[in-house]
Design an enzyme around this catalytic site. Structure first.
Site, PDB file in Angstrom:
ATOM      1  N   TYR A 152       2.211 -10.152   6.998  1.00  0.00           N
ATOM      2  CA  TYR A 152       1.790  -9.039   6.008  1.00  0.00           C
ATOM      3  C   TYR A 152       0.587  -8.907   5.536  1.00  0.00           C
ATOM      4  O   TYR A 152       0.054  -7.975   5.225  1.00  0.00           O
ATOM      5  CB  TYR A 152       2.923  -8.989   4.993  1.00  0.00           C
ATOM      6  CG  TYR A 152       3.226  -7.507   4.440  1.00  0.00           C
ATOM      7  CD1 TYR A 152       4.015  -6.504   4.945  1.00  0.00           C
ATOM      8  CD2 TYR A 152       2.705  -7.365   3.181  1.00  0.00           C
ATOM      9  CE1 TYR A 152       4.134  -5.354   4.550  1.00  0.00           C
ATOM     10  CE2 TYR A 152       3.189  -6.092   2.622  1.00  0.00           C
ATOM     11  CZ  TYR A 152       3.803  -5.206   3.638  1.00  0.00           C
ATOM     12  OH  TYR A 152       4.068  -3.808   2.966  1.00  0.00           O
ATOM     13  N   LYS A 159      -0.132  -5.279  -2.227  1.00  0.00           N
ATOM     14  CA  LYS A 159       1.245  -4.769  -2.826  1.00  0.00           C
ATOM     15  C   LYS A 159       1.281  -5.600  -4.424  1.00  0.00           C
ATOM     16  O   LYS A 159       1.886  -5.198  -5.349  1.00  0.00           O
ATOM     17  CB  LYS A 159       2.355  -5.189  -2.053  1.00  0.00           C
ATOM     18  CG  LYS A 159       2.510  -4.130  -0.897  1.00  0.00           C
ATOM     19  CD  LYS A 159       2.591  -2.846  -1.302  1.00  0.00           C
ATOM     20  CE  LYS A 159       2.732  -1.939  -0.207  1.00  0.00           C
ATOM     21  NZ  LYS A 159       2.540  -0.333  -0.266  1.00  0.00           N
TER      22      LYS A 159
END
Ligand code: NAP
Length: 257
Positions: A152, A159
């Site tokens: 990720y 995020k």
């Protein structure tokens, strides 16, 4: 149960029929609401095709949220007021996602953060003047904001910032009676997800390790979204709510069943 009759949503982030934002659009309309969609120019023909003959879509607007001017112009050109805003936007350059985070360039970091996190603040700031009283805003986040998820990479940092923005913005919106929340969705196969290295591995994990023994789908997220944007969630703000088949509560998974 949820009645959006007379309510209007402004929804950012429909790129295709697999977009989480598209499922939210369908559920807002199903609940009686109407929708104005904001999309990126390169997907114009796809958006036209998707929305053709869909009742409840009031308008389509182009906007790249990387640019302050484009967001400002969008809000200057919108007609009427809104009750719901959906921010379902995320992007990191392939050059960043393909390398370990220690090699992320300043330019790629800035692009990722502006589009995936700062755009929430930018949209909220402009939206304040077009919101009806007691409006609700939601954004989409992922577990990698708080846990290490292989592949990720820099998107995890964005995020984390996005979830922090939700908390930071909540008292500012709250002073005007509005709410803001994030939904942390489990992995779902979409255009954005296809850019994450090892996504199939992340998705494959869900059937075995979650309490529900399945991955979530767009509809699971959309149903939570309309709940959070409805009067039923009138006391909920600043939160990150997981819609992930329970994956986030698992310590040691049962992989023997
Ligand atoms: P998607 O269909 O590809 O949606 C991502 C959207 O972000 C696209 O509409 C994309 O438009 C838009 N976007 C990117 N850069 C933009 C920009 N500069 N200006 C305006 N829009 C821009 O994928 P999705 O999975 O539904 O993603 C929606 C949100 O859910 C994202 O925040 C994602 O991180 C989050 N999420 C997804 C998953 C998952 O597994 N799918 C899990 C948790 C959270 P273009 O395609 O035109 O760039």
């Amino acid at each position: 149960m949820i009645d959006f009759n007379g309510k209007r949503a402004l929804i950012f982030g429909v790129a295709s029929e697999t977009s989480i934002a598209w499922s939210i659009t369908e559920w807002v309309i199903k609940a009686g609401g109407s929708v104005v969609l904001v999309y990126q120019k390169r997907f114009l023909s796809r958006i036209m095709q998707l929305t053709k003959d869909v009742e409840g879509i009031e308008g389509l607007h182009e906007c790249d949220v990387s640019f302050e001017d484009q967001v400002k112009n969008l809000f200057n050109n919108l007609e009427g007021r809104f009750d719901m805003i959906v921010h379902s936007i995320g992007f990191a350059p392939a050059s960043a996602l393909s390398k370990p985070t220690i090699f992320t360039t300043e330019e790629d970091f800035n692009t990722t953060m502006i589009i995936s996190a700062y755009s929430l603040q930018r949209i909220a700031r402009h939206a304040m003047r077009v919101l009806n009283p007691n409006s609700s805003m939601i954004t989409l986040t992922y577990l990698a904001a708080t846990r290490l998820v292989d592949g990720y990479r820099i998107m995890s940092v964005a995020k984390a910032a996005l979830e922090s923005f939700v908390r930071e913005l909540s008292p500012i919106l709250g002073a005007a009676g509005h709410r803001i929340n994030a939904i942390s969705a489990g992995p779902i196969r979409t255009l954005a997800a296809s850019g994450i290295p090892g996504f199939d591995n992340i998705l494959g994990y869900m059937d075995k390790t979650t309490p529900l023994k399945r991955a979530v789908v767009q509809e699971d997220v959309a149903k939570a979204a309309i709940f959070l944007m409805s009067e039923l969630a009138s006391g909920i703000t600043g939160q990150t709510i997981f819609v992930d088949s329970g994956y986030s509560i698992v310590g040691v998974p049962n992989v023997t069943d």
